[in-house]
Design a protein around this motif. Structure first.
Motif, PDB file in Angstrom:
ATOM      1  N   ARG A  82       3.857  14.721 -11.481  1.00 61.83           N
ATOM      2  CA  ARG A  82       3.920  14.897 -12.945  1.00 61.83           C
ATOM      3  C   ARG A  82       2.603  15.423 -13.505  1.00 61.83           C
ATOM      4  O   ARG A  82       2.440  15.533 -14.712  1.00 61.83           O
ATOM      5  CB  ARG A  82       4.230  13.554 -13.605  1.00 61.83           C
ATOM      6  N   GLY A  83       1.630  15.637 -12.643  1.00 66.68           N
ATOM      7  CA  GLY A  83       0.336  16.175 -13.080  1.00 66.68           C
ATOM      8  C   GLY A  83      -0.566  15.120 -13.699  1.00 66.68           C
ATOM      9  O   GLY A  83      -1.535  15.455 -14.372  1.00 66.68           O
ATOM     10  N   GLN A  84      -0.252  13.833 -13.478  1.00 64.29           N
ATOM     11  CA  GLN A  84      -1.087  12.776 -14.078  1.00 64.29           C
ATOM     12  C   GLN A  84      -2.189  12.383 -13.070  1.00 64.29           C
ATOM     13  O   GLN A  84      -2.114  11.338 -12.432  1.00 64.29           O
ATOM     14  CB  GLN A  84      -0.208  11.574 -14.431  1.00 64.29           C
ATOM     15  N   TYR A  85      -3.182  13.273 -12.959  1.00 60.49           N
ATOM     16  CA  TYR A  85      -4.169  13.105 -11.893  1.00 60.49           C
ATOM     17  C   TYR A  85      -5.122  11.924 -12.120  1.00 60.49           C
ATOM     18  O   TYR A  85      -5.493  11.224 -11.187  1.00 60.49           O
ATOM     19  CB  TYR A  85      -4.965  14.408 -11.700  1.00 60.49           C
ATOM     20  N   ASP A  86      -5.554  11.732 -13.384  1.00 65.57           N
ATOM     21  CA  ASP A  86      -6.490  10.615 -13.659  1.00 65.57           C
ATOM     22  C   ASP A  86      -5.820   9.282 -13.322  1.00 65.57           C
ATOM     23  O   ASP A  86      -6.418   8.409 -12.696  1.00 65.57           O
ATOM     24  CB  ASP A  86      -6.922  10.619 -15.136  1.00 65.57           C
ATOM     25  N   GLU A  87      -4.561   9.161 -13.749  1.00 64.43           N
ATOM     26  CA  GLU A  87      -3.820   7.922 -13.485  1.00 64.43           C
ATOM     27  C   GLU A  87      -3.641   7.719 -11.977  1.00 64.43           C
ATOM     28  O   GLU A  87      -3.735   6.603 -11.467  1.00 64.43           O
ATOM     29  CB  GLU A  87      -2.428   7.967 -14.141  1.00 64.43           C
ATOM     30  N   THR A  88      -3.431   8.850 -11.269  1.00 66.32           N
ATOM     31  CA  THR A  88      -3.259   8.757  -9.817  1.00 66.32           C
ATOM     32  C   THR A  88      -4.525   8.178  -9.181  1.00 66.32           C
ATOM     33  O   THR A  88      -4.460   7.252  -8.361  1.00 66.32           O
ATOM     34  CB  THR A  88      -2.998  10.155  -9.198  1.00 66.32           C
ATOM     35  N   ALA A  89      -5.677   8.738  -9.596  1.00 63.63           N
ATOM     36  CA  ALA A  89      -6.942   8.283  -9.011  1.00 63.63           C
ATOM     37  C   ALA A  89      -7.141   6.790  -9.261  1.00 63.63           C
ATOM     38  O   ALA A  89      -7.560   6.047  -8.359  1.00 63.63           O
ATOM     39  CB  ALA A  89      -8.098   9.086  -9.604  1.00 63.63           C
ATOM     40  N   GLU A  90      -6.803   6.345 -10.467  1.00 67.50           N
ATOM     41  CA  GLU A  90      -6.949   4.919 -10.797  1.00 67.50           C
ATOM     42  C   GLU A  90      -6.012   4.064  -9.939  1.00 67.50           C
ATOM     43  O   GLU A  90      -6.392   3.024  -9.410  1.00 67.50           O
ATOM     44  CB  GLU A  90      -6.626   4.680 -12.284  1.00 67.50           C
ATOM     45  N   LEU A  91      -4.778   4.541  -9.816  1.00 66.95           N
ATOM     46  CA  LEU A  91      -3.770   3.794  -9.058  1.00 66.95           C
ATOM     47  C   LEU A  91      -4.163   3.677  -7.587  1.00 66.95           C
ATOM     48  O   LEU A  91      -4.033   2.604  -6.972  1.00 66.95           O
ATOM     49  CB  LEU A  91      -2.401   4.486  -9.190  1.00 66.95           C
ATOM     50  N   LEU A  92      -4.676   4.770  -7.040  1.00 68.51           N
ATOM     51  CA  LEU A  92      -5.036   4.762  -5.609  1.00 68.51           C
ATOM     52  C   LEU A  92      -6.118   3.729  -5.297  1.00 68.51           C
ATOM     53  O   LEU A  92      -6.173   3.204  -4.188  1.00 68.51           O
ATOM     54  CB  LEU A  92      -5.502   6.155  -5.169  1.00 68.51           C
ATOM     55  N   ASN A 133       0.833  -1.206   0.000  1.00 69.76           N
ATOM     56  CA  ASN A 133       0.000   0.000   0.000  1.00 69.76           C
ATOM     57  C   ASN A 133       0.868   1.256   0.000  1.00 69.76           C
ATOM     58  O   ASN A 133       0.591   2.218  -0.708  1.00 69.76           O
ATOM     59  CB  ASN A 133      -0.910   0.010   1.237  1.00 69.76           C
ATOM     60  N   GLU A 134       1.926   1.219   0.804  1.00 62.96           N
ATOM     61  CA  GLU A 134       2.813   2.376   0.871  1.00 62.96           C
ATOM     62  C   GLU A 134       3.547   2.568  -0.465  1.00 62.96           C
ATOM     63  O   GLU A 134       3.771   3.693  -0.910  1.00 62.96           O
ATOM     64  CB  GLU A 134       3.826   2.197   2.012  1.00 62.96           C
ATOM     65  N   ARG A 135       3.890   1.429  -1.090  1.00 53.62           N
ATOM     66  CA  ARG A 135       4.564   1.489  -2.393  1.00 53.62           C
ATOM     67  C   ARG A 135       3.651   2.192  -3.409  1.00 53.62           C
ATOM     68  O   ARG A 135       4.093   3.065  -4.162  1.00 53.62           O
ATOM     69  CB  ARG A 135       4.866   0.066  -2.855  1.00 53.62           C
ATOM     70  N   ILE A 136       2.356   1.824  -3.408  1.00 53.05           N
ATOM     71  CA  ILE A 136       1.418   2.457  -4.354  1.00 53.05           C
ATOM     72  C   ILE A 136       1.303   3.950  -4.035  1.00 53.05           C
ATOM     73  O   ILE A 136       1.255   4.794  -4.938  1.00 53.05           O
ATOM     74  CB  ILE A 136       0.037   1.763  -4.297  1.00 53.05           C
ATOM     75  N   PHE A 137       1.278   4.273  -2.743  1.00 49.11           N
ATOM     76  CA  PHE A 137       1.207   5.682  -2.347  1.00 49.11           C
ATOM     77  C   PHE A 137       2.396   6.456  -2.920  1.00 49.11           C
ATOM     78  O   PHE A 137       2.245   7.556  -3.450  1.00 49.11           O
ATOM     79  CB  PHE A 137       1.185   5.790  -0.811  1.00 49.11           C
ATOM     80  N   LEU A 138       3.590   5.845  -2.833  1.00 51.93           N
ATOM     81  CA  LEU A 138       4.795   6.515  -3.355  1.00 51.93           C
ATOM     82  C   LEU A 138       4.697   6.691  -4.876  1.00 51.93           C
ATOM     83  O   LEU A 138       5.059   7.743  -5.411  1.00 51.93           O
ATOM     84  CB  LEU A 138       6.054   5.707  -3.007  1.00 51.93           C
ATOM     85  N   GLN A 139       4.174   5.647  -5.541  1.00 50.18           N
ATOM     86  CA  GLN A 139       4.017   5.752  -7.002  1.00 50.18           C
ATOM     87  C   GLN A 139       2.998   6.847  -7.336  1.00 50.18           C
ATOM     88  O   GLN A 139       3.189   7.624  -8.270  1.00 50.18           O
ATOM     89  CB  GLN A 139       3.548   4.407  -7.580  1.00 50.18           C
ATOM     90  N   ALA A 140       1.920   6.886  -6.538  1.00 52.57           N
ATOM     91  CA  ALA A 140       0.874   7.891  -6.763  1.00 52.57           C
ATOM     92  C   ALA A 140       1.445   9.297  -6.561  1.00 52.57           C
ATOM     93  O   ALA A 140       1.127  10.224  -7.317  1.00 52.57           O
ATOM     94  CB  ALA A 140      -0.289   7.652  -5.804  1.00 52.57           C
ATOM     95  N   THR A 141       2.320   9.430  -5.563  1.00 53.51           N
ATOM     96  CA  THR A 141       2.928  10.746  -5.300  1.00 53.51           C
ATOM     97  C   THR A 141       3.730  11.204  -6.518  1.00 53.51           C
ATOM     98  O   THR A 141       3.684  12.380  -6.906  1.00 53.51           O
ATOM     99  CB  THR A 141       3.838  10.659  -4.050  1.00 53.51           C
TER     100      THR A 141
END
Lengths: 182, 622
Positions: free
Chosen positions: B157-167, B144-152
Motif C-alpha cells: 500500500r506504499g505505507q513505508y514509514d509504518e512498515t519500518a515501525e512495524l518491522l 514474527n512471520e505474522r508481522i512480516f505478512l502485515q508488513a508486506t
C-alpha cells in the motif's frame, strides 16, 4: 566510447534487474499465478472427484459387504509403551481369515491413535467365534504371544469388533481386549 | 477438558499438515479416538496416505459413522483439503468449526495458516482478513512471520514509514525481520527513494552474522549485492566494491558478484583487475547469464587494454557460444510447443499416491530442464506442476473407477440371476415350514404345562415308564374289583395300594424338577422358534428389499458412470489448460533468455566491428 558506455549501462541494468527479481522471490512470493478461473476450476474438479470416490467407496462396500452380513475387525493400540505389535492372526469360526505383519510405519500409526481395519467380510446371522493371536515385543524386548477370543451374535446389523492392546500400568504388562461395538 | 485437548491436538496436526511439516505433528498429544472410522482415517493419515484418509473421512461422515469425533474429523478433513490446494472448501469447514468455544490458540493458528495459504495464492484481501481475525500474539516464530505478512501488506500500500515501525516489533535475530527490511528497501528504491532504500540495505548488509547462519547470511549477501549494483548504477564504483567484498565467494550470488566486481574495477579504469574477476567467471557454467555476460565483458576489457587481437578472438568465441545457445533454445522452445513439459518433468515420477506434500525433488536431467531449473524451483511452478500431477492421478483413478463399475454391473447381474433362481425354492421352503402351526403347537404345550402346574398333575410330567406303571395299577385295580366278587382280594389290594403309593411319592418328589425341565424345554423351543422367525423375517426382508436394492444399485451405478464421464471430460480440458499454462510459462522464460542472448550477440557483432575499426586506426596511426 559512447557505445561502450551504453553497453556498461545495459549490462549493469540487466544484472540489477536479475538481482532484484531473484531477491524479492526470497521473501514474498510474487511470481506468476495461474488464472483465478483455472484455479477455481481445479479446486472444484478436485472436490467433485473426491465426492465421486466417496460415493464409489460406499457403493463398493454396500455391494460387497451388505450391512446385514457385514463383519469388520479393527486393531488399535492404546499406548504402545509396554508392547510393540509385530503381527496378528485372526480366526473366524476356526477358519483363518487374516494374517498381518506390521511395518514400523504402521506400528507408529497405531501407537499415535490410528485404528487399522484388519478384516472385513460377510457372516450369516447367529453365533460365531473369533480368535486373535497377537505377536510382538513385550517389556524388556521379550517376545510376546497372546491369544484372545470372543463369542458374538451376528444380527441383521453390521458387526464391529475391536482388538485392543492396552498397557497396564499396574501390572507393567500389556493387556489384550476384544470387544463388540454398537 | 479432554475434548478440548483432543481438538487442540488435531488442530495442531492439521496445521502441521497444511504447512507441510509432518515432523511437528509427531510432537502433539495423542488423539482420543472414540469413533472407529475416525481412527481408521487417522491410521491412513499418519502413514501419509492423505488421499485415502480424505475418502475415508468423507465416506464415514456420509454413512453416519462419525459421532463423538465428528469435530476432530472435520478439522482433519479441512487440513487435508488445504494440503491439496482445495482451500475454498477448507476455509468453509474451518469457518463452520471455529467458534468462540474453540481454544484461542487453535483459532489463531487456523487463521494464520489460512492467511499464509491465501497470500501464497495471491488472494491478498482475504489473506488480510484472515490475519485480522488473529487475537493476541502467536507463538514466537509464527508471530514474527505474522508481522512480516502485515508488513508486506503495508509495503504493497506504499505505507513505508509504518512498515519500518512495524518491522521493529519482530524479535531480534529472526530472519523474518531481514526479509521484511529487504523487501521494504527494494520498494523504496523502486519508488526512487535512494537515501532511505540504501539506508535499509546498509543496515542489513552490516549485520554481524555467522557465515553458516543460513537464511540471514543469504539475505545479508543479497543486500550487499543489491547495494553494490545500486552504487554502480549511480557511477559510484568504490562504494560498490566495498559491498561486493562482503559477499561470500561460495554463495549462489557469487556469479553476479564477480560480474559486478569486474564492472566496478572497469568503471574505475582498472581493466586488468576487472579481467581477473571476469575471466574467473568465464570458466563457469556457460548457461548462466552472468557467465554469458562475462563472455562479452572480457573482450571489452581486453579492447580497453588495446589487446585488439585477443579481444577479437574472445568476441568471436562469445558469438559462437551465443549462436549455439540460441540454436539450443529454439530447439527447446519447439520441443515444448510440440510436446508436454509437465509430462517430461514427471517422467520419473513413479509414485502412484496423491501425497499432499508432493514436490518435484529430482528434475530429469534433460537439456530443457537444465535451462529451466530456476523456473522449476519456483513455488508457483511447483504448485502448478503438483496440480497437473494430481489431475493426472485423478484422471487415472476415474478411468479405473469406470472399469470397476463394469465389474459391479456384472456382479449385480449375477446376483440378480441367482436371486431370481432362488425365489421359488425360498417360497417352497416357507410353505413347508409352517411357522404358524408350529407356534400353535408351542402354545398348546405351554398351556398344558400351565395346567399341570395349577393342578399339580405330578404324573403328567413323569417319565413314560412311570406313567405306564400307573396305568398298569389302574388296570389291576379294576380287575381286582371285578375279581373281588368271586374271591378274596384284600391282600392284592393292599399290595397294589403300596405300589401306587410308591409311584405317587416318587412322582411328587420329582415333580418340581420335572416341571422345571419341561419349562426349560419350552424355553428352548421358544429360542429356536425366535431364531427361525428372525431368519425367516430376514429372508422375507431380503425377498422384499432385494429387488429395490438392485434397482437402487443400478441407479447409483448409472449415476456414478454419468458423473465420472462428465468429470473426465472436464479433467481433460483442465489438464490441457494446466499443461498449456506450464508450457507457456517455460517458453516465456526461454524466450526471455533468447531475447537477451540476441542482444548479446548483436552487441558482440557491433563490438567486433568497433574493434576492427580501432585496430585499423591504430595500425594507420603507427
Amino acid at each position: 566510447m559512447k557505445l561502450n558506455t551504453l553497453f556498461i549501462s545495459a549490462v549493469v541494468i540487466v544484472v540489477w534487474l536479475a538481482a532484484l527479481s531473484g531477491a524479492s522471490a526470497a521473501g514474498a512470493n510474487t511470481t506468476q499465478q495461474p488464472s483465478e478461473s483455472l484455479e477455481a476450476d481445479i479446486q472444484s474438479l478436485k472436490e467433485e472427484i473426491v465426492k465421486i470416490n466417496r460415493d464409489f467407496f460406499i457403493l463398493e462396500e454396500e455391494l460387497l459387504f451388505p450391512a446385514n452380513t457385514q463383519v469388520v475387525v479393527f486393531v488399535s493400540v492404546d499406548s504402545g509403551v509396554l508392547f510393540t505389535l509385530d503381527s496378528v492372526s485372526l480366526k473366524l469360526n476356526d477358519k483363518n481369515v487374516a494374517n498381518y505383519l506390521y511395518t514400523a510405519r504402521e506400528g507408529k500409526a497405531l501407537e499415535r491413535g490410528g485404528v487399522q481395519q484388519l478384516y472385513i467380510g460377510n457372516l450369516r446371522n447367529g453365533q460365531h467365534e473369533i480368535v486373535a493371536i497377537l505377536n510382538g515385543k513385550g517389556p524388556q524386548g521379550r517376545s510376546f504371544r497372546r491369544g484372545t477370543s470372543l463369542i458374538f451374535e451376528k444380527s441383521d446389523d453390521a458387526k464391529y469388533i475391536e482388538l485392543k492392546v492396552v498397557d497396564s500400568a499396574e501390572r507393567q504388562q500389556p493387556e489384550f481386549t476384544i470387544r463388540e461395538w454398537e | 477438558m479432554r475434548r478440548l485437548l483432543a481438538h487442540f491436538s488435531i488442530a495442531l496436526v492439521v496445521l502441521c499438515l497444511a504447512s507441510g511439516s509432518s515432523h511437528a505433528a509427531s510432537k502433539t498429544e495423542k488423539i482420543q479416538v472414540k469413533d472407529l472410522y475416525y481412527g481408521k482415517a487417522l491410521y491412513d493419515y499418519y502413514q501419509n496416505h492423505h488421499y485415502d484418509a480424505l475418502i475415508q473421512l468423507l465416506a464415514a461422515d456420509q454413512q453416519g459413522r462419525l459421532k463423538q469425533n465428528r469435530k476432530d474429523a472435520q478439522l482433519l478433513l479441512a487440513g487435508v483439503y488445504l494440503s491439496y490446494g482445495v482451500h475454498r472448501k477448507a476455509t468453509e469447514i474451518f469457518e463452520q468449526l471455529i467458534d468462540e468455544n474453540t481454544p484461542l490458540d487453535v483459532r489463531n493458528r487456523v487463521w494464520f495458516q489460512l492467511a499464509k495459504v491465501r497470500r501464497q495464492r495471491g488472494h491478498i484481501e482475504s489473506a488480510e482478513q484472515a490475519l485480522s481475525r488473529i487475537e493476541g500474539e502467536l507463538p514466537a516464530e509464527s508471530q514474527n512471520e505474522r508481522i512480516f505478512l502485515q508488513a508486506t501488506s503495508l509495503i504493497e500500500r506504499g505505507q513505508y514509514d509504518e512498515t519500518a515501525e512495524l518491522l521493529k516489533t519482530i524479535d531480534n535475530g529472526s530472519a523474518w525481520y531481514y526479509y521484511g527490511a529487504y523487501n521494504l528497501a527494494l520498494a523504496l528504491l523502486r519508488k526512487g527513494n535512494f537515501t532511505e532504500g540504501v539506508l535499509q540495505l546498509e543496515q542489513i548488509g552490516a549485520t554481524e552474522v555467522d557465515v553458516n547462519s543460513g537464511e540471514i547470511s543469504a539475505i545479508k549477501d543479497q543486500a550487499n549485492l543489491t547495494l553494490a549494483l545500486t552504487y554502480l548504477q549511480r557511477q559510484q564504483p568504490s562504494s560498490a566494491k566495498q559491498h561486493l567484498e562482503q559477499v561470500q565467494v561460495n554463495d549462489l550470488l557469487s556469479d553476479k558478484a564477480l560480474l559486478a566486481m569486474g564492472w566496478a574495477h572497469s568503471v574505475l579504469g582498472q581493466y586488468r583487475q576487472a579481467l581477473v574477476y571476469w575471466m574467473e567467471l568465464q570458466q563457469r557454467d556457460s548457461q548462466e547469464r552472468a557467465t554469458q555476460e562475462a563472455l562479452l565483458a572480457v573482450p571489452y576489457a581486453l579492447a580497453q587494454l588495446r589487446a585488439n587481437k585477443q579481444a577479437l578472438q574472445h568476441y568471436q568465441s562469445a558469438m559462437v557460444v551465443f549462436n549455439d545457445e540460441l540454436q539450443r533454445l529454439s530447439l527447446m522452445i519447439d520441443s515444448i510447443r510440440g510436446g508436454s513439459l509437465p509430462e517430461s518433468l514427471l517422467a520419473n515420477d513413479t509414485s502412484r499416491s496423491m501425497d499432499g506434500f508432493w514436490q518435484l525433488e529430482e528434475i530429469p536431467d534433460t537439456s530443457t530442464s537444465r535451462y529451466l531449473i530456476n523456473l522449476i524451483a519456483q513455488r508457483d511452478f511447483q504448485e502448478g506442476l503438483r496440480n497437473y500431477r494430481e489431475l493426472r492421478f485423478l484422471k487415472q483413478e476415474l478411468k479405473q473407477r469406470l472399469d470397476d463399475l463394469g465389474i459391479y454391473e456384472t456382479l449385480l447381474e449375477t446376483q440378480g440371476d441367482s436371486y431370481k433362481r432362488r425365489i421359488p425354492w425360498i417360497k417352497s421352503l416357507f410353505k413347508s415350514h409352517d411357522l404358524k402351526a408350529l407356534k400353535k403347537r408351542r402354545d398348546t404345550y405351554a398351556a398344558q404345562l400351565q395346567r399341570i402346574k395349577e393342578r399339580d398333575d405330578v404324573f403328567a410330567v413323569a417319565p413314560r415308564a412311570e406313567q405306564k406303571m400307573l396305568a398298569t395299577t389302574e388296570r389291576l385295580k379294576k380287575q381286582l374289583q371285578r375279581l373281588s366278587k368271586q374271591m378274596k382280594v384284600d391282600n392284592y389290594n393292599e399290595r397294589l395300594r403300596m405300589v401306587r403309593g410308591i409311584l405317587l411319592w416318587r412322582a411328587n418328589a420329582d415333580f418340581k424338577a420335572r416341571l422345571w425341565q419341561a419349562n426349560k424345554a419350552l424355553g428352548n423351543v421358544d429360542q429356536a422358534y425366535a431364531e427361525n422367525q428372525a431368519r425367516r423375517q430376514s429372508l422375507e426382508n431380503g425377498l422384499r428389499n432385494r429387488p429395490q436394492a438392485f434397482i437402487r444399485y443400478d441407479t447409483e451405478i448409472s449415476s456414478l458412470r454419468q458423473r465420472i464421464e462428465g468429470q473426465l471430460a472436464r479433467i481433460n480440458t483442465t489438464l490441457q489448460t494446466q499443461e498449456e499454462l506450464l508450457n507457456e510459462v517455460a517458453i516465456e522464460s526461454l524466450e526471455k533468455r533468447r531475447g537477451y542472448l540476441r542482444d548479446f550477440l548483436l552487441q558482440a557483432k557491433i563490438s567486433v566491428a568497433q574493434t576492427y575499426d580501432r585496430a585499423k586506426q591504430e595500425q594507420s596511426a603507427q
